[in-house]
Enzyme design. Structure first.
Site, PDB file in Angstrom:
ATOM      1  N   PRO A   1       6.702 -94.638   8.341  1.00 21.55           N
ATOM      2  CA  PRO A   1       7.225 -94.223   7.043  1.00 21.55           C
ATOM      3  C   PRO A   1       7.544 -95.364   6.086  1.00 21.55           C
ATOM      4  O   PRO A   1       8.104 -96.396   6.494  1.00 21.55           O
ATOM      5  CB  PRO A   1       8.510 -93.472   7.405  1.00 21.55           C
ATOM      6  N   ASN A   2       7.155 -95.154   4.850  1.00 23.92           N
ATOM      7  CA  ASN A   2       7.472 -96.038   3.709  1.00 23.92           C
ATOM      8  C   ASN A   2       6.670 -97.333   3.671  1.00 23.92           C
ATOM      9  O   ASN A   2       6.780 -98.092   2.708  1.00 23.92           O
ATOM     10  CB  ASN A   2       8.980 -96.344   3.649  1.00 23.92           C
TER      11      ASN A   2
ATOM     12  N   GLU B   1       4.917-104.217  19.112  1.00 25.17           N
ATOM     13  CA  GLU B   1       5.764-103.770  18.003  1.00 25.17           C
ATOM     14  C   GLU B   1       5.848-104.891  16.965  1.00 25.17           C
ATOM     15  O   GLU B   1       6.020-106.058  17.339  1.00 25.17           O
ATOM     16  CB  GLU B   1       7.166-103.479  18.583  1.00 25.17           C
TER      17      GLU B   1
ATOM     18  N   ALA C   1      11.438 -97.098   9.960  1.00 23.46           N
ATOM     19  CA  ALA C   1      12.785 -96.708  10.408  1.00 23.46           C
ATOM     20  C   ALA C   1      12.762 -95.879  11.694  1.00 23.46           C
ATOM     21  O   ALA C   1      13.782 -95.789  12.392  1.00 23.46           O
ATOM     22  CB  ALA C   1      13.490 -95.947   9.294  1.00 23.46           C
TER      23      ALA C   1
ATOM     24  N   TYR D   1      10.479-107.424   2.496  1.00 20.24           N
ATOM     25  CA  TYR D   1       9.134-107.101   2.998  1.00 20.24           C
ATOM     26  C   TYR D   1       8.007-107.868   2.315  1.00 20.24           C
ATOM     27  O   TYR D   1       6.848-107.719   2.691  1.00 20.24           O
ATOM     28  CB  TYR D   1       8.892-105.583   2.890  1.00 20.24           C
TER      29      TYR D   1
ATOM     30  N   SER E   1      10.456-107.717   8.620  1.00 23.82           N
ATOM     31  CA  SER E   1      11.770-108.358   8.481  1.00 23.82           C
ATOM     32  C   SER E   1      12.370-108.582   9.871  1.00 23.82           C
ATOM     33  O   SER E   1      11.905-108.000  10.863  1.00 23.82           O
ATOM     34  CB  SER E   1      12.689-107.458   7.650  1.00 23.82           C
TER      35      SER E   1
ATOM     36  N   ARG F   1       8.110-102.171  -2.582  1.00 23.31           N
ATOM     37  CA  ARG F   1       9.366-101.800  -1.925  1.00 23.31           C
ATOM     38  C   ARG F   1      10.130-103.044  -1.462  1.00 23.31           C
ATOM     39  O   ARG F   1       9.599-103.839  -0.697  1.00 23.31           O
ATOM     40  CB  ARG F   1       8.978-100.957  -0.713  1.00 23.31           C
TER      41      ARG F   1
ATOM     42  N   ARG G   1      19.797-107.860  10.346  1.00 22.48           N
ATOM     43  CA  ARG G   1      20.083-107.010   9.178  1.00 22.48           C
ATOM     44  C   ARG G   1      21.243-106.055   9.511  1.00 22.48           C
ATOM     45  O   ARG G   1      22.089-106.386  10.327  1.00 22.48           O
ATOM     46  CB  ARG G   1      18.804-106.278   8.762  1.00 22.48           C
TER      47      ARG G   1
ATOM     48  N   ASN H   1       4.013-100.836  13.556  1.00 23.51           N
ATOM     49  CA  ASN H   1       5.267-101.030  12.837  1.00 23.51           C
ATOM     50  C   ASN H   1       5.787 -99.614  12.553  1.00 23.51           C
ATOM     51  O   ASN H   1       5.281 -98.943  11.644  1.00 23.51           O
ATOM     52  CB  ASN H   1       5.057-101.795  11.529  1.00 23.51           C
TER      53      ASN H   1
ATOM     54  N   HIS I   1       7.651-105.997  13.121  1.00 22.38           N
ATOM     55  CA  HIS I   1       8.519-105.748  11.961  1.00 22.38           C
ATOM     56  C   HIS I   1       8.382-106.916  11.009  1.00 22.38           C
ATOM     57  O   HIS I   1       8.493-108.073  11.431  1.00 22.38           O
ATOM     58  CB  HIS I   1       9.983-105.591  12.378  1.00 22.38           C
TER      59      HIS I   1
END
Ligand code: DQA
Length: 146
Positions: free
Chosen positions: A10-11, A98, A77, A23, A102, A18, A107, A74, A100
């Site tokens: 998602p996103n 996996e 969320a 990112y 960031s 974004r 975070r 990735n 990411h």
């Protein structure tokens, strides 16, 4: 030739616009183009899939289970709470890496836990788009035992 499925959750279709602070400015299309170049260099086939829907991600992972030898993902969320995505990755028993963009571990508190990490071969976090390339290289080395 090994086939690797590259999945974005998602996103991640909004990369480039974004939250660039976390990112970066590359779009998903640009990132995928760099992944394709590396795939040519490594002589592997890559298939790309992005969805904002958990079930579609799971359906695609199921559908690809007999065709691909590795998955780079990735999960966005979903990383932090999707036991169904985690179970799908475990169920298909294909090596998963996996990624990411960031560093989720530095975070917000809620991002610091990944339910995907325990079913992944390894995770690449906080390296921006280059993380996908590192993931692909590592996965191919694992598959080839090199
Ligand atoms: C992300 C980190 C997640 O916490 C977030 O929800 C994303 C992107 C990353 O690539 O850093 O959508 O997976």
């Amino acid at each position: 030739m090994e086939r690797i499925l590259v999945v974005n959750g998602p996103n991640l279709n909004l990369l480039g616009e974004r939250d660039r602070g976390h990112y970066g400015s590359m779009t998903l299309e640009e990132i995928n183009s760099d992944i394709s170049s590396l795939a040519r260099e490594l002589s592997v086939e890559v298939a790309f899939f992005q969805s904002n829907h958990e079930g579609d991600l799971i359906d695609t992972i199921h559908a690809e289970r007999k065709r691909c030898q590795g998955i780079v993902i990735n999960p966005g969320a979903l990383t932090h709470y999707s036991y169904s995505l985690r179970d799908a990755l475990e169920a298909v028993a294909i090596p998963v890496v996996e990624v990411h963009l960031s560093d989720i571990y530095s975070r917000e508190e809620w991002r610091r836990h990944s339910v995907i990490e325990p079913v992944a071969l390894f995770s690449v976090v906080g390296k921006g788009p280059a993380g996908y390339l590192e993931a692909l290289r590592g996965l191919v080395e694992h598959l080839r035992g090199t």
